[in-house]
Structures are given as structure tokens and as C-alpha cells.
Scaffold this active site. Sequence first.
Site, PDB file in Angstrom:
ATOM      1  N   VAL A 414     -23.649  69.448 -12.260  1.00 52.08           N
ATOM      2  CA  VAL A 414     -25.156  69.246 -12.575  1.00 52.08           C
ATOM      3  C   VAL A 414     -25.852  70.530 -13.495  1.00 52.08           C
ATOM      4  O   VAL A 414     -26.018  71.781 -12.711  1.00 52.08           O
ATOM      5  CB  VAL A 414     -25.835  69.068 -11.244  1.00 52.08           C
ATOM      6  CG1 VAL A 414     -27.375  68.588 -11.712  1.00 52.08           C
ATOM      7  CG2 VAL A 414     -25.115  67.858 -10.762  1.00 52.08           C
ATOM      8  N   ARG A 521     -19.668  67.614 -25.870  1.00 49.67           N
ATOM      9  CA  ARG A 521     -18.465  67.930 -26.525  1.00 49.67           C
ATOM     10  C   ARG A 521     -17.190  68.465 -25.796  1.00 49.67           C
ATOM     11  O   ARG A 521     -16.197  68.136 -25.985  1.00 49.67           O
ATOM     12  CB  ARG A 521     -18.808  68.791 -27.757  1.00 49.67           C
ATOM     13  CG  ARG A 521     -17.541  68.907 -28.739  1.00 49.67           C
ATOM     14  CD  ARG A 521     -18.118  70.025 -29.935  1.00 49.67           C
ATOM     15  NE  ARG A 521     -17.993  71.349 -29.234  1.00 49.67           N
ATOM     16  CZ  ARG A 521     -18.966  72.343 -29.637  1.00 49.67           C
ATOM     17  NH1 ARG A 521     -20.020  72.037 -30.441  1.00 49.67           N
ATOM     18  NH2 ARG A 521     -18.969  73.552 -28.941  1.00 49.67           N
ATOM     19  N   TYR A 554     -41.092  68.567 -26.903  1.00 50.86           N
ATOM     20  CA  TYR A 554     -40.412  67.761 -25.678  1.00 50.86           C
ATOM     21  C   TYR A 554     -39.886  66.324 -26.106  1.00 50.86           C
ATOM     22  O   TYR A 554     -38.754  65.821 -25.810  1.00 50.86           O
ATOM     23  CB  TYR A 554     -41.269  68.033 -24.862  1.00 50.86           C
ATOM     24  CG  TYR A 554     -40.821  67.406 -23.126  1.00 50.86           C
ATOM     25  CD1 TYR A 554     -39.985  68.140 -22.659  1.00 50.86           C
ATOM     26  CD2 TYR A 554     -41.133  66.166 -22.871  1.00 50.86           C
ATOM     27  CE1 TYR A 554     -39.407  67.810 -21.522  1.00 50.86           C
ATOM     28  CE2 TYR A 554     -40.495  65.684 -21.705  1.00 50.86           C
ATOM     29  CZ  TYR A 554     -39.730  66.440 -20.897  1.00 50.86           C
ATOM     30  OH  TYR A 554     -39.365  66.030 -20.014  1.00 50.86           O
ATOM     31  N   LYS A 558     -35.932  64.930 -26.082  1.00 51.07           N
ATOM     32  CA  LYS A 558     -35.485  63.986 -25.336  1.00 51.07           C
ATOM     33  C   LYS A 558     -35.108  62.634 -25.935  1.00 51.07           C
ATOM     34  O   LYS A 558     -34.289  61.827 -25.543  1.00 51.07           O
ATOM     35  CB  LYS A 558     -36.702  63.702 -24.133  1.00 51.07           C
ATOM     36  CG  LYS A 558     -36.735  64.767 -22.909  1.00 51.07           C
ATOM     37  CD  LYS A 558     -35.537  65.071 -22.106  1.00 51.07           C
ATOM     38  CE  LYS A 558     -35.732  66.095 -20.967  1.00 51.07           C
ATOM     39  NZ  LYS A 558     -34.698  66.374 -20.302  1.00 51.07           N
TER      40      LYS A 558
END
Length: 657
Positions: A414, A521, A554, A558
Site C-alpha cells: 500500500v 510496470r 490533480y 487522477k
Amino acid sequence: MESLWNDSEAEAFQGDLGLRVYTSRLLGRDKTLVMHGGGNTSVKLRETSLTGKEEDILYVKGSGWDLETIAEAGFSPVKMAPLLELAKLAALSDAQMANELRCNLTRADAPMPSVEAILHAVLPYKYVDHTHADAFIAVSNSPDGEHVIRELYGDLVVVVPYIMPGFKLAHLVAQTFPTHVKKQTIGLALLHHGLFSFGQTAKESYERMIDLVNRAEQYLQQHNAWHIAFPAAPPLTETVALEIARVRKQLSDIAGYPMLLHMQRDDQTLAFATRADLRAVSQQGPATPDHVLRTKRLPLVGRDVHSFAAAYKQYFDHHVFRTRQHLTMLDAAPRVILDEEWGMSLVGRSMKDIAITNEIYRHTIDIILRATALGGWTALADGDIFDVEYWDLEQAKLNSAAQPPMFAGEIALVTGAASGIGRACAESLLARGAAVVGVDINPAIGETFKRPDFLGIQGDVGDENALLGALEAGVRHFGGLDMLILNAGVFPNSTPIDMLTLADWDRVMRVNLDANLVLLREAHALLKLAPNNGRVVIVASKNVPAPGKGQAAYSASKAALTQMGRVAALEWGADHIRVNIVHPNMVFDTALWTPELLHERAKSYGMTVHHYKTNNVLHSEVHSHDVGEVVAELCGPRFAKTTGAQIPIDGGNERVI
Ligand code: ZN
């Protein structure tokens, strides 16, 4: 070894049972005497029943209790008289013994008495202590061990040749002890197993144990077999994450469920794993029979997991045929792996299991090396170990463990896990049994969760090398990667497009977008090796479907991240990797939102703080925990057929709906 008895400490323990608790804890405190549920102790008390009948009661360690932390409730009270009668029987099956022990308890809610309860009963002393002391086992498992033990102890102990623990051992001792005991006898030496001591007081029995162990320790010292020096381990500089994950995938496939693989590479383990005689010394058996339940009979040397499994199946088939029993084979995956480059790695479904196996095998290394210094290490025959590994009572102990949690044996990474939504995601994953690697720029990440199944790594997600380092460290610590939660991001101050500099734009893109490209990746090859298939959850934003003024960078970052996630879902479907996206909004319990800021924002809209926080279709506040729970469930089996989805977690937003 010194007695840890301390008069002022002992004063805190009342009565005969209290002192039994105290000296049991003293034994448990020293891992060279007993480890993790090993060893057992007892005291015999005379008590009056409710109906006025006086009887002798054996308070013996209950199963499931550890000597180090035992309390009075951990001692099971069993009536002595029936135990002494049972000891005379020629045979008693495990099931019968378990039934008799339970039926003769004086407290219905007491834990199941130790499998050695009958042996404790037949020894005619008030206090009885039993350990698997490292020093004793090293001497006993060396060439001529029996002879040395007899010389070393003389009449201080009655020597008992190896026999299966439980009823057989109790029956043998009941029959032979009275003819062998001498006035000076203070214990039993169970060859290839451990020591018993006894006495009239808790202190006497405990200190006799220390005395007996000390004699073995001194013998080892006199024969230059006590101090073991390990050369310093050179660091492991190359990248090994992919190879580790490959081995873990094979282990998990053999076991039939995901397993953690935890590398412990240091001076002791690397020195042992690189010994020229490693195969000879490591392929004999455990130090004392009950270690088999944690370490399996043998460790794997090298990385050929399939050969290990084939050999384990052969061992099982051979002994099933020998014992003519109907048994179910345990999983054939090793629990300890010794490798000349990796040192020692432990295999288990939880970090708790791994910590126990780690401790046991480190002691095993010391014991093997000491016995080797005495001339050679000789463990019990494989048949004796098999009998304990497939002992009904031991199997029952393992099977009584509760159903494992949803993500047992699985690993999640995380980003941005030190606070807010990232922290909540880590919490929800941990609560479902996952091991979690948390990455965050905040140094507090190291302490975010103080538990063995959490590894906090400080690092800037904008730095490619930091991300590669975190993946490598996480895999070395837990064995692979099953779930990737892309959460870290920055939310810049509101800036209209005609004021937006390229530098500000780039900064947002670097953290919110580029970092996630690197992680996706680099994680792909690892996720492909996830035993239950890989999963990715991207924490995007309500700003993707419903952007706001002043947040061009922003919202664009996103939106691009969302689009990258959708492409990943398409590209990785063939690898059975699921990629889903959540769009949280109005999550105010994060570091971003101070009470002052909330107040100011609410005021600017002419609302109360409460109204502002619940200003959505459902009129309900959205918490970080709500987001964490959805993210964790998206990784779970209920969403096994969902990929490429975008889920709002915003209390309902009219522009999104
Ligand atoms: Zn034992």
C-alpha cells in the site's frame, strides 16, 4: 545457566499453585530450555471436594498454554487416583487417553491436560518440571550420547531410552522408575527428547532442572563444543525478488494455499547454510520430536521445492504402510529452506507461525553444531519422528486452529500507508489476514502498525529507485506480492489554469501518475506469480467523473491514472490479474483536513461543519475506514469476476450519478 529465582519476585505468587506458576514462567523465560508450547510442569495438591472428600489433584500444564506466560487458569486439575490406575494398563489409545483425562478433571472448563499428564502423576514428587534443554539434547544426540549422559549424571537421573511421548512413555516410567530410583535421584534423562526434574518445593524442582542442564552445558564447554562463532555475512546485493516470488508460488501450489516466505539472512543462518557438510547435518531430523510440527522433519536445502515434496510424499507413504494406519497427508511444502545465497528462509501461513519456526530452527542450528563439535550429530530415526508428526493428539492441536482469515498467507503493498485512506486500506487488509508492506514518505511509517505482519518502508514514491527498493525489501520480507494498492498522491492548493506553472503540473504528475506507472510496470511480474492471482486497486478520485475548478493538475493526473488502470485491466486479464478503481470523495478524517480548515470551508458555503461533511445524496459522512473496507473487499473472492470497474465511495454525488 543460572537460576532466575528471585525471593522478592516469588513473593508476588501465593500458595503452592502460585509458586508453580512462578517457576514455570522462569523456565519459559529461557528459550534454551523450552520454546513455544514445549515442556510442561505440574504440582500435586490435596483438596477437599464439595462433598467433603479429600483427594490428591494433579495440576498439570494445559495444552494451548505457554510456560512463559502461564497463569493458574492454565493448569488443568486432574484426579490423581484414576491416572495412577491408567498407568498400569498395557495399552491406551490416544482417543481413550484424551477421554480419560477430560473425564477426570475437577473443573469442567479447564484446558485439555498435557499429553504427559500420566507421567507427571506417576512421579512421586510434589513438583515436576520437564524441558527440552538445548544443552542436554546436544549431548544426547551426539555419538555415544547415552554413554556420556550416564557418565555425566550417574544416579542423579534415571535414564529412559527414547520411546514415543504420551502413554507409552508414562507406562514405561511407571514400570521401571521404582526399581531404578536412588536416594540422590533428582530427575529423568529422556534420550533424544529432554529432561525431567522433581522436588518437594517449586524452587527445589526448578533449581534441580538448572543444575541438570548446567552439567550438560559444562560438558560441552569442556569439550570445546559450547561457543559457536559465525563469520560476518556479506550483504546480498543483487535483486532476488522475482526468484523469491517464483519459489513462493511453487511452495503455495504444493501446499494448496498461499504461504509467506520470510528471508532471515544473517551471520548465523548464512554460516550454517554454506557449510560443506550442510546436507549431512541438516538431513537427519529435528532436535526433539515435537519440533517436527513446526519445522517438518527436514529443511529443504537449495530451492528445488518439487524434489522436497516428492521426498516428503515417499516418507509419508513408507510410514503409512509401516504403521498400517489410515492417515491424511499434511501438505508437502517445507517450513525451513537453507540456501547458500539466501541463508535461511521460513515458510508459513502467518508471520506468527514463521516467528516460532524461526526461533526453533535457530536453536536447532546451535544444537546441531554443538553435537557436531562433539563428534557428530545423530537425530532420531525417521519412523520415530513420523509417529509424533502424525500423532492423533498433535494433529488435533493443529486442526483445532480456527479457519484461516480471507487473506492468510497473502501480501499487499500500500502506498501512502502512514495516514488517511492508505492507512485505512492497510488496516482493512491486515484485519483480513494479509501481510502488508506500507510505503510512505513520512518516517512514521515504520511505526504505523507495530506488528510482525506489517513492514513499513520510508520512501518517496516520486523516486524510482525508492520504489524498486521497497518492492525488493517487501518480497524479501514476505515472499511475493498478491495485492497492490496505489494510493499515495498529492492534492495541491487550488490554482486556476491561467496561473498553473509547468513545475507545479509536473510535481503532481510525478507523484500521482508517473510513480504508479513505475509500480505497475515493476509489480507485474510479481503479481503474475500470486498463488490466488494478482489484484490491483487504484485510489483515484471523484474528480475523475466530476472535476472541480482550480484542480486541473490533480483531476488530470487522477483521470490519466484511471485510464492507465483500465488499460492494465485489459492487458493483464490473460494473467488473471484484476485491476479496479475507487473514486472516494469527502473523506475528512485525513491529515489534510484540520478542524480549522473544515470550519473555514463549511463557513464559506454557509453550512455547519456537520452539514458540510454530510452534504451528499445519502446525507452520510464518508470515513477513511469505509474506503479501506471497499478496497480490501475488491481484492477478495466476492469480486473475483470484476475487473476494470470504477466504484464511487462518496455518499452519492449528483454529478457522478
Ligand atoms: Zn517433551
